[in-house]
Every structure is written in C-alpha cells, then in structure tokens.
Design a protein around this motif. Structure first.
Motif, PDB file in Angstrom:
ATOM      1  N   ARG A  42     -65.866  46.858-103.968  1.00 39.00           N
ATOM      2  CA  ARG A  42     -64.606  46.980-103.233  1.00 39.00           C
ATOM      3  C   ARG A  42     -64.278  48.456-103.072  1.00 39.00           C
ATOM      4  N   SER A  43     -64.051  48.861-101.835  1.00 35.28           N
ATOM      5  CA  SER A  43     -63.762  50.265-101.565  1.00 35.28           C
ATOM      6  C   SER A  43     -62.797  50.353-100.389  1.00 35.28           C
ATOM      7  N   PRO A  44     -61.828  51.271-100.445  1.00 30.78           N
ATOM      8  CA  PRO A  44     -60.893  51.423 -99.322  1.00 30.78           C
ATOM      9  C   PRO A  44     -61.574  52.067 -98.127  1.00 30.78           C
ATOM     10  N   ARG A  45     -61.217  51.596 -96.943  1.00 33.25           N
ATOM     11  CA  ARG A  45     -61.753  52.127 -95.705  1.00 33.25           C
ATOM     12  C   ARG A  45     -60.627  52.274 -94.686  1.00 33.25           C
ATOM     13  N   ILE A  46     -60.861  53.127 -93.696  1.00 31.14           N
ATOM     14  CA  ILE A  46     -59.875  53.387 -92.654  1.00 31.14           C
ATOM     15  C   ILE A  46     -60.180  52.490 -91.467  1.00 31.14           C
ATOM     16  N   GLY A  47     -59.189  51.730 -91.014  1.00 31.04           N
ATOM     17  CA  GLY A  47     -59.369  50.819 -89.899  1.00 31.04           C
ATOM     18  C   GLY A  47     -58.650  51.276 -88.649  1.00 31.04           C
ATOM     19  N   LEU A  48     -58.342  50.329 -87.799  1.00 32.54           N
ATOM     20  CA  LEU A  48     -57.671  50.606 -86.532  1.00 32.54           C
ATOM     21  C   LEU A  48     -56.287  51.182 -86.773  1.00 32.54           C
ATOM     22  N   ASN A  49     -55.935  52.188 -85.971  1.00 30.70           N
ATOM     23  CA  ASN A  49     -54.635  52.866 -86.067  1.00 30.70           C
ATOM     24  C   ASN A  49     -54.415  53.534 -87.419  1.00 30.70           C
ATOM     25  N   VAL A  72     -64.397  38.499 -88.706  1.00 31.16           N
ATOM     26  CA  VAL A  72     -63.615  37.342 -88.264  1.00 31.16           C
ATOM     27  C   VAL A  72     -62.127  37.587 -88.490  1.00 31.16           C
ATOM     28  N   ARG A  73     -61.789  38.227 -89.599  1.00 27.23           N
ATOM     29  CA  ARG A  73     -60.387  38.494 -89.918  1.00 27.23           C
ATOM     30  C   ARG A  73     -59.798  39.579 -89.030  1.00 27.23           C
ATOM     31  N   GLY A  74     -60.625  40.491 -88.523  1.00 24.63           N
ATOM     32  CA  GLY A  74     -60.130  41.523 -87.626  1.00 24.63           C
ATOM     33  C   GLY A  74     -60.103  42.908 -88.219  1.00 24.63           C
ATOM     34  N   ASP A  75     -60.562  43.086 -89.463  1.00 27.09           N
ATOM     35  CA  ASP A  75     -60.616  44.426 -90.049  1.00 27.09           C
ATOM     36  C   ASP A  75     -61.744  45.257 -89.443  1.00 27.09           C
ATOM     37  N   LEU A  76     -62.872  44.604 -89.186  1.00 30.05           N
ATOM     38  CA  LEU A  76     -64.039  45.254 -88.616  1.00 30.05           C
ATOM     39  C   LEU A  76     -64.357  44.640 -87.269  1.00 30.05           C
ATOM     40  N   SER A  77     -65.173  45.361 -86.513  1.00 32.90           N
ATOM     41  CA  SER A  77     -65.770  44.836 -85.293  1.00 32.90           C
ATOM     42  C   SER A  77     -67.275  44.719 -85.514  1.00 32.90           C
ATOM     43  N   LEU A  78     -67.941  43.917 -84.704  1.00 31.88           N
ATOM     44  CA  LEU A  78     -69.387  43.834 -84.829  1.00 31.88           C
ATOM     45  C   LEU A  78     -70.045  45.184 -84.560  1.00 31.88           C
ATOM     46  N   VAL A  79     -69.530  45.911 -83.573  1.00 31.41           N
ATOM     47  CA  VAL A  79     -70.073  47.212 -83.197  1.00 31.41           C
ATOM     48  C   VAL A  79     -68.939  48.221 -83.195  1.00 31.41           C
ATOM     49  N   GLY A  80     -69.179  49.350 -83.810  1.00 30.16           N
ATOM     50  CA  GLY A  80     -68.165  50.399 -83.856  1.00 30.16           C
ATOM     51  C   GLY A  80     -68.621  51.540 -84.739  1.00 30.16           C
ATOM     52  N   LYS A 110     -61.761  49.831 -83.853  1.00 33.69           N
ATOM     53  CA  LYS A 110     -62.076  49.409 -85.214  1.00 33.69           C
ATOM     54  C   LYS A 110     -63.444  49.934 -85.631  1.00 33.69           C
ATOM     55  N   PRO A 111     -63.631  50.175 -86.918  1.00 30.32           N
ATOM     56  CA  PRO A 111     -64.985  50.465 -87.400  1.00 30.32           C
ATOM     57  C   PRO A 111     -65.862  49.238 -87.261  1.00 30.32           C
ATOM     58  N   GLY A 112     -67.178  49.457 -87.267  1.00 31.38           N
ATOM     59  CA  GLY A 112     -68.074  48.369 -86.956  1.00 31.38           C
ATOM     60  C   GLY A 112     -69.025  48.003 -88.081  1.00 31.38           C
ATOM     61  N   LEU A 113     -69.546  46.783 -87.996  1.00 32.61           N
ATOM     62  CA  LEU A 113     -70.585  46.325 -88.908  1.00 32.61           C
ATOM     63  C   LEU A 113     -71.866  47.121 -88.679  1.00 32.61           C
ATOM     64  N   THR A 114     -72.149  47.414 -87.429  1.00 33.74           N
ATOM     65  CA  THR A 114     -73.218  48.317 -87.043  1.00 33.74           C
ATOM     66  C   THR A 114     -72.695  49.144 -85.882  1.00 33.74           C
ATOM     67  N   GLY A 115     -73.500  50.085 -85.403  1.00 35.26           N
ATOM     68  CA  GLY A 115     -73.007  50.947 -84.343  1.00 35.26           C
ATOM     69  C   GLY A 115     -74.105  51.756 -83.704  1.00 35.26           C
ATOM     70  N   TYR A 128     -69.659  56.627 -78.362  1.00 31.57           N
ATOM     71  CA  TYR A 128     -69.353  55.199 -78.271  1.00 31.57           C
ATOM     72  C   TYR A 128     -67.853  54.977 -78.062  1.00 31.57           C
ATOM     73  N   ALA A 129     -67.032  55.741 -78.763  1.00 34.08           N
ATOM     74  CA  ALA A 129     -65.587  55.583 -78.621  1.00 34.08           C
ATOM     75  C   ALA A 129     -65.128  55.871 -77.200  1.00 34.08           C
ATOM     76  N   GLU A 130     -65.813  56.758 -76.495  1.00 34.22           N
ATOM     77  CA  GLU A 130     -65.411  57.132 -75.144  1.00 34.22           C
ATOM     78  C   GLU A 130     -66.011  56.231 -74.066  1.00 34.22           C
ATOM     79  N   HIS A 131     -67.097  55.516 -74.377  1.00 35.01           N
ATOM     80  CA  HIS A 131     -67.794  54.755 -73.339  1.00 35.01           C
ATOM     81  C   HIS A 131     -68.071  53.308 -73.727  1.00 35.01           C
ATOM     82  N   HIS A 132     -67.404  52.798 -74.760  1.00 33.40           N
ATOM     83  CA  HIS A 132     -67.761  51.458 -75.231  1.00 33.40           C
ATOM     84  C   HIS A 132     -67.289  50.376 -74.258  1.00 33.40           C
ATOM     85  N   TRP A 133     -68.106  49.349 -74.144  1.00 37.82           N
ATOM     86  CA  TRP A 133     -67.781  48.136 -73.391  1.00 37.82           C
ATOM     87  C   TRP A 133     -68.676  47.017 -73.911  1.00 37.82           C
TER      88      TRP A 133
END
Length: 234
Positions: free
Chosen positions: A77-84, A110-118, A157-162, A184-189
């Motif tokens: 268990r470790s703290p991480r920085i998410g969206l916003n 699934v919960r929304g803390d992470l994204s699949l890609v980010g 959001k941060p991602g599972l992979t990126g 990726y942050a500037e061109h992701h889709w």
C-alpha cells in the motif's frame, strides 16, 4: 353538491401533481449529470472484463503469497497522486510474476482511481510530481486560479500502463519517460489508448513465445551429424 364536486376535483389535482415524475428536484439533479467520456467507458468496460478474467489467477497468487507469510502482508500500500491532485492509496500484490502486481490494480481502474492508459502513478514525494498536488498555501489566489499554472499531470488519471512504459526501453533521447507522459497528456485519445494497450500485451507475449522457442531448440554439435561408426582417427 357543487362544493363536494369542487373538493373532489381539488383533491384529484393534488394527487395528480404528487404523481408527476420525475419531480423538480430530480430534474435539477439531472441537469448536473455529466455524460461519461469515451475514455471512462473504455476503462470501465475493458477493466471489468480483464478483472473478471484475471480473478482466478489473482486468487491463486494471493493464496500462494499468504502461504509464504511475507513480511508486511500480501498487499503493498502506497500513496499516489491521482486526478486533480487527489491522493489515493494504491494497493497491489507483493509479486511481479506473471505481472500479477499490475493485474491486481485493476480494481482501481474500475473504481476510477486509475485509467488503463495514462502517466505513471507518482508518489507525493517524487520530484516529477512537483506542482501536481495542487497550489500550495503560499500561492496567491490569482496564481491558484490561473489555468496556465495548472500542472498537466492534474488533467488526467494515472494509468495501469502508458506510453512511457511501452516506449522508454528504446534508449532514444526523445523516449524519456517524462517527455512521453507529457506527449500523451497533450495528444491522448481512445485510438492511442487502444494502440498502447495492444503494444503492452504484445511485448510480454512475444517474450514468452520467444523464450519457449529457445528452450525447445536442440543444441547440436558437429559430432551429432556424423554417420554411425565414424571415428575421429579416420
């Protein structure tokens, strides 16, 4: 009789108003409902499917780790920085075999803390996370509300992979993880997300198949091709 009829009509109108659906409060809350983005739909749909498929493997890995009784428990268990800039506790299995540590993070998708890609989920003390936790108390109100002062890591959001995970192994100067994450942050889709996921799945499968083929090759020497009865004295 007229008074009774008027009274009955008044009660009928009150009941009809009470049966109106949806009420005004529900309409007001519906106005504030935001349609989920295509990225969130992809995360929720594909993340749920992957979690259902990986559940037996994760259960077996959890039982194997529990039998060994590792120090600190089965999960890290470790703290991480998410969206916003919001902080969340990232939980993962304490093993990297068969990439179970990554698969165990699917509930966060699934919960929304992470994204699949980010971008990579960073710890609050990481130097790359400077400015991503939001404005400090020393900032002025003008700088806190200035869109230009907002860090790009806060926007997704941060991602599972990126992109950094699938490209940083090339060793090229333009494939630095920080540059790839920002790109990726500037061109992701959604199309880019699917391409990164395909690359992330293809690489370990290719290594596994290549390892099996190498193990299956016979290491033959020159003497293995000689005829029966051949002697070195000849």
């Amino acid at each position: 009789m007229r008074r009774c009829r008027w009274r009955w009509q008044g009660q009928w109108r009150l009941r009809a108003r009470a049966r109106q659906w949806p009420p005004a409060r529900q309409w007001a809350s519906a106005r504030h409902w935001e349609r989920p983005s295509a990225k969130r739909v992809l995360d929720l749909t594909l993340g749920s499917i992957l979690l259902a498929l990986a559940a037996p493997l994760l259960a077996a890995g959890t039982l194997a780790l529990a039998a060994r009784r590792p120090r600190g428990g089965v999960l890290t268990r470790s703290p991480r920085i998410g969206l916003n800039g919001h902080l969340f506790v990232l939980c993962s299995l304490r093993t990297r075999r068969l990439r179970l540590d990554l698969l165990s993070r699917l509930p966060h998708v699934v919960r929304g803390d992470l994204s699949l890609v980010g971008p990579e989920p960073l710890a609050p003390g990481d130097d790359r996370a400077a400015g991503a936790v939001g404005p400090s108390t020393a900032d002025t109100p003008a700088s806190a509300t200035d869109p230009a002062a907002r860090h790009w890591r806060q926007e997704l959001k941060p991602g599972l992979t990126g992109l950094a995970q699938v490209r940083s192994r090339s060793g090229m100067p333009w494939d630095e993880p920080a540059l790839l994450d920002q790109h990726y942050a500037e061109h992701h889709w959604v199309g880019l997300d699917l391409a990164i996921l395909a690359r992330a799945v293809h690489a370990p499968l290719h290594r596994a198949v290549h390892g099996l083929t190498r193990c299956g090759k016979a290491h033959l020497s020159d003497t293995d091709h000689r005829r029966c009865g051949y002697s070195a004295a000849e």
